[in-house]
Design a protein around this motif. Sequence first.
Motif, PDB file in Angstrom:
ATOM      1  N   ARG A 137     -37.899  -1.539 -22.058  1.00 13.42           N
ATOM      2  CA  ARG A 137     -39.485  -0.517 -21.606  1.00 13.42           C
ATOM      3  C   ARG A 137     -38.506   0.989 -22.492  1.00 13.42           C
ATOM      4  O   ARG A 137     -39.039   1.635 -23.349  1.00 13.42           O
ATOM      5  N   ASN A 138     -37.022   1.191 -22.110  1.00  6.58           N
ATOM      6  CA  ASN A 138     -36.527   2.646 -23.096  1.00  6.58           C
ATOM      7  C   ASN A 138     -36.280   2.838 -24.462  1.00  6.58           C
ATOM      8  O   ASN A 138     -36.130   3.331 -25.188  1.00  6.58           O
ATOM      9  N   ILE A 139     -36.269   1.412 -25.221  1.00 10.18           N
ATOM     10  CA  ILE A 139     -35.704   0.944 -26.321  1.00 10.18           C
ATOM     11  C   ILE A 139     -37.519   0.275 -27.119  1.00 10.18           C
ATOM     12  O   ILE A 139     -38.248   1.610 -28.011  1.00 10.18           O
ATOM     13  N   ALA A 140     -37.764  -0.589 -27.185  1.00 11.35           N
ATOM     14  CA  ALA A 140     -39.340  -1.508 -28.156  1.00 11.35           C
ATOM     15  C   ALA A 140     -40.153  -0.157 -27.305  1.00 11.35           C
ATOM     16  O   ALA A 140     -40.795  -0.394 -28.287  1.00 11.35           O
ATOM     17  N   LEU A 141     -40.037  -0.463 -26.418  1.00 13.30           N
ATOM     18  CA  LEU A 141     -41.711   0.501 -26.508  1.00 13.30           C
ATOM     19  C   LEU A 141     -41.324   1.752 -26.913  1.00 13.30           C
ATOM     20  O   LEU A 141     -43.358   1.997 -27.011  1.00 13.30           O
ATOM     21  N   ALA A 142     -41.313   2.779 -26.484  1.00 14.09           N
ATOM     22  CA  ALA A 142     -40.790   4.184 -27.693  1.00 14.09           C
ATOM     23  C   ALA A 142     -40.714   4.021 -28.370  1.00 14.09           C
ATOM     24  O   ALA A 142     -41.909   4.269 -29.697  1.00 14.09           O
ATOM     25  N   TRP A 143     -40.468   2.653 -29.697  1.00 16.13           N
ATOM     26  CA  TRP A 143     -40.073   2.204 -30.878  1.00 16.13           C
ATOM     27  C   TRP A 143     -41.801   1.880 -30.802  1.00 16.13           C
ATOM     28  O   TRP A 143     -42.288   2.390 -31.815  1.00 16.13           O
ATOM     29  N   ALA A 144     -42.805   1.471 -30.162  1.00 13.78           N
ATOM     30  CA  ALA A 144     -43.928   0.865 -30.508  1.00 13.78           C
ATOM     31  C   ALA A 144     -44.576   1.976 -30.203  1.00 13.78           C
ATOM     32  O   ALA A 144     -45.804   1.661 -31.201  1.00 13.78           O
ATOM     33  N   SER A 145     -45.036   2.646 -29.320  1.00 15.72           N
ATOM     34  CA  SER A 145     -45.747   3.637 -29.416  1.00 15.72           C
ATOM     35  C   SER A 145     -45.174   4.677 -30.132  1.00 15.72           C
ATOM     36  O   SER A 145     -46.548   5.724 -30.853  1.00 15.72           O
ATOM     37  N   ALA A 146     -44.180   4.950 -30.782  1.00  9.84           N
ATOM     38  CA  ALA A 146     -43.896   6.194 -32.791  1.00  9.84           C
ATOM     39  C   ALA A 146     -44.927   4.798 -33.627  1.00  9.84           C
ATOM     40  O   ALA A 146     -45.347   5.906 -34.476  1.00  9.84           O
ATOM     41  N   GLY A 147     -45.556   4.002 -32.667  1.00  3.98           N
ATOM     42  CA  GLY A 147     -46.199   3.525 -34.409  1.00  3.98           C
ATOM     43  C   GLY A 147     -45.193   1.996 -34.821  1.00  3.98           C
ATOM     44  O   GLY A 147     -46.240   1.539 -36.131  1.00  3.98           O
ATOM     45  N   PHE A 148     -44.554   1.869 -34.729  1.00  6.10           N
ATOM     46  CA  PHE A 148     -44.301   0.083 -35.341  1.00  6.10           C
ATOM     47  C   PHE A 148     -44.389  -0.983 -33.941  1.00  6.10           C
ATOM     48  O   PHE A 148     -44.497  -0.520 -32.740  1.00  6.10           O
ATOM     49  N   THR A 149     -44.857  -1.849 -34.849  1.00  7.69           N
ATOM     50  CA  THR A 149     -44.598  -2.830 -34.507  1.00  7.69           C
ATOM     51  C   THR A 149     -43.508  -3.884 -33.825  1.00  7.69           C
ATOM     52  O   THR A 149     -42.690  -3.816 -35.009  1.00  7.69           O
ATOM     53  N   VAL A 150     -42.939  -4.135 -32.523  1.00  9.09           N
ATOM     54  CA  VAL A 150     -41.946  -4.424 -32.149  1.00  9.09           C
ATOM     55  C   VAL A 150     -41.763  -6.364 -31.817  1.00  9.09           C
ATOM     56  O   VAL A 150     -41.864  -6.555 -30.888  1.00  9.09           O
ATOM     57  N   PHE A 151     -40.807  -6.944 -32.703  1.00 10.65           N
ATOM     58  CA  PHE A 151     -41.155  -8.061 -31.505  1.00 10.65           C
ATOM     59  C   PHE A 151     -38.930  -8.243 -31.106  1.00 10.65           C
ATOM     60  O   PHE A 151     -38.879  -8.063 -31.801  1.00 10.65           O
ATOM     61  N   LEU A 152     -39.277  -8.990 -29.371  1.00 12.23           N
ATOM     62  CA  LEU A 152     -38.443  -9.029 -28.883  1.00 12.23           C
ATOM     63  C   LEU A 152     -37.603 -10.347 -28.765  1.00 12.23           C
ATOM     64  O   LEU A 152     -38.830 -10.947 -27.788  1.00 12.23           O
ATOM     65  N   PRO A 153     -36.831 -11.366 -29.239  1.00 10.26           N
ATOM     66  CA  PRO A 153     -37.100 -12.634 -28.539  1.00 10.26           C
ATOM     67  C   PRO A 153     -36.580 -12.944 -27.265  1.00 10.26           C
ATOM     68  O   PRO A 153     -35.002 -11.625 -27.361  1.00 10.26           O
ATOM     69  N   ASP A 154     -36.908 -13.870 -27.190  1.00 12.33           N
ATOM     70  CA  ASP A 154     -35.711 -13.351 -24.899  1.00 12.33           C
ATOM     71  C   ASP A 154     -34.128 -14.287 -25.472  1.00 12.33           C
ATOM     72  O   ASP A 154     -33.605 -14.465 -24.750  1.00 12.33           O
ATOM     73  N   TYR A 155     -34.376 -15.290 -26.505  1.00 20.22           N
ATOM     74  CA  TYR A 155     -33.609 -15.845 -26.852  1.00 20.22           C
ATOM     75  C   TYR A 155     -33.305 -17.260 -26.335  1.00 20.22           C
ATOM     76  O   TYR A 155     -33.389 -17.163 -25.396  1.00 20.22           O
ATOM     77  N   ILE A 156     -32.673 -18.373 -26.861  1.00 28.78           N
ATOM     78  CA  ILE A 156     -32.427 -19.672 -26.229  1.00 28.78           C
ATOM     79  C   ILE A 156     -31.562 -19.413 -24.734  1.00 28.78           C
ATOM     80  O   ILE A 156     -29.982 -18.941 -25.263  1.00 28.78           O
ATOM     81  N   GLY A 157     -31.768 -19.815 -23.859  1.00 25.49           N
ATOM     82  CA  GLY A 157     -31.125 -20.189 -22.354  1.00 25.49           C
ATOM     83  C   GLY A 157     -31.835 -18.916 -21.303  1.00 25.49           C
ATOM     84  O   GLY A 157     -31.235 -18.462 -20.534  1.00 25.49           O
ATOM     85  N   PHE A 158     -32.659 -18.538 -22.413  1.00 26.67           N
ATOM     86  CA  PHE A 158     -33.798 -17.622 -21.138  1.00 26.67           C
ATOM     87  C   PHE A 158     -34.706 -17.881 -21.255  1.00 26.67           C
ATOM     88  O   PHE A 158     -35.177 -18.426 -22.153  1.00 26.67           O
ATOM     89  N   GLY A 159     -35.999 -17.358 -20.206  1.00 32.00           N
ATOM     90  CA  GLY A 159     -37.538 -18.096 -19.976  1.00 32.00           C
ATOM     91  C   GLY A 159     -37.676 -19.052 -20.962  1.00 32.00           C
ATOM     92  O   GLY A 159     -37.647 -20.440 -19.869  1.00 32.00           O
ATOM     93  N   LEU A 160     -38.313 -19.442 -20.759  1.00 34.44           N
ATOM     94  CA  LEU A 160     -39.211 -21.313 -21.346  1.00 34.44           C
ATOM     95  C   LEU A 160     -37.495 -21.979 -21.422  1.00 34.44           C
ATOM     96  O   LEU A 160     -38.210 -23.234 -21.547  1.00 34.44           O
ATOM     97  N   THR A 161     -36.492 -21.816 -22.243  1.00 36.63           N
ATOM     98  CA  THR A 161     -35.384 -22.337 -22.588  1.00 36.63           C
ATOM     99  C   THR A 161     -34.926 -21.682 -21.646  1.00 36.63           C
ATOM    100  O   THR A 161     -33.205 -22.937 -21.692  1.00 36.63           O
ATOM    101  N   ALA A 162     -34.349 -21.843 -19.946  1.00 34.05           N
ATOM    102  CA  ALA A 162     -33.403 -21.108 -19.144  1.00 34.05           C
ATOM    103  C   ALA A 162     -33.377 -22.787 -19.170  1.00 34.05           C
ATOM    104  O   ALA A 162     -32.044 -22.743 -18.235  1.00 34.05           O
ATOM    105  N   ASP A 163     -33.371 -23.547 -19.097  1.00 32.52           N
ATOM    106  CA  ASP A 163     -32.524 -25.356 -18.321  1.00 32.52           C
ATOM    107  C   ASP A 163     -31.114 -25.561 -20.225  1.00 32.52           C
ATOM    108  O   ASP A 163     -30.736 -26.243 -19.299  1.00 32.52           O
TER     109      ASP A 163
END
Length: 401
Positions: A137-163
């Motif tokens: 919310r405080n970093i990526a959304l700010a930059w995206a709303s300023a005009g940048f496309t922003v990609f944030l990886p979850d990292y292995i070990g979180f989300g789909l790879t939480a196992d």
Amino acid sequence: MKIFFILLLGLPLFVTIQSCKKKNDSLEFKERGTLIESSNNGHLSASEIADKIDKFDAHNIVIHGVTYYSITYRTIYQGKQVDSRGLLLVPDDVDTTYLISYFHGTHVPLNLGEFYSANMETPSNYKGEGDHFLETRNIALAWASAGFTVFLPDYIGFGLTADKEHPYLAYDELFKANIDGLLATKSFINQNGSFYDNRIFLSGWSQGGGACLSAHKFIQEQYPSEFTVTASSGLAGPYNMKGFIDEILAQKDQDVGIISGVFSWGIYSLNKFSPELKRPTDQLYTYPVPDQLAAIFVPSKIPSQTLQEYFIAHIVDGTDTKAMQVINRNTFSQGWTPVGKVFLHHGDADNTVYYMNSATAKTGLTAAGGDVTLYTYPGGTHDSELENYVRNTLNDFNALK
């Protein structure tokens, strides 16, 4: 690092670990970086984004509405193919893509209900909430709303790879899934008709600061035809792994507080994910360490009481040559010349990731011929400089468009 460190509260270990369902057991072979699927998870207007940024007043930054997507892509983990995810933020009414990859800080891989949940910080889980998801919310959304496309990886070990166990501070291993996410993001951008010229801006806070600077090095060395690194901008990252470890071990008989769990988890991961090592953990630790959680929740905040004496001694005197090889490989403060600019941000009163990480990176990379700017925030701590980082990085990246 920027941590939600429950160990500080002395909680017992009757915790619920993230879901361990086997999601990647029998995958049809695909090239690394293949975009498996994308899901449009919603849209926020500029005014909604300004309201969701709660660490500072961002009304003079936000311009565009943003659509957010969950991106699923193919990568590898310990030599086997797996699928991982990330979050892609795309600003409205922007014909040219300026791509930022943001690497998030430390999340403990636990879910404790309302008290703490890694699921509520994992980027691809974001559905437009106004709480949790602090960096999204405080970093990526700010930059995206300023005009940048922003990609944030979850990292292995979180989300789909939480196992799976997270390669914490093992930056050469962490990079594999992160670059594959960027390749999938590039495919998404090309499929959706926006002009993109391969330039990439890299960013991250704390653990993510290290991921940012290491990705700068790895991309220019390994993927120069896919991406051109225009600049990287890291906040309070552990760039000088060797120097950081040296400083902690110089205090080995002292209570180092939050650093104890950070350091222990890092040692565990460097050992597990480095082919030169993979030692039985009883050669490293004074207590049983069967998994990463045991490494995180140390029984003492005094390093000499958790690590084997002979392991510490041979790190300090440099005679553990294989361990030193791994540590040096994950040190990015010297010995290479960045293509593109490097911006470093650090509070000089940071007691979590010491300021010397950025100071030595400024000296070492400048000596190697790099174009490096260091923003020093007097009296700044590990968590106090988010607004300065967001605003200064946005100004620097905008100047390079």
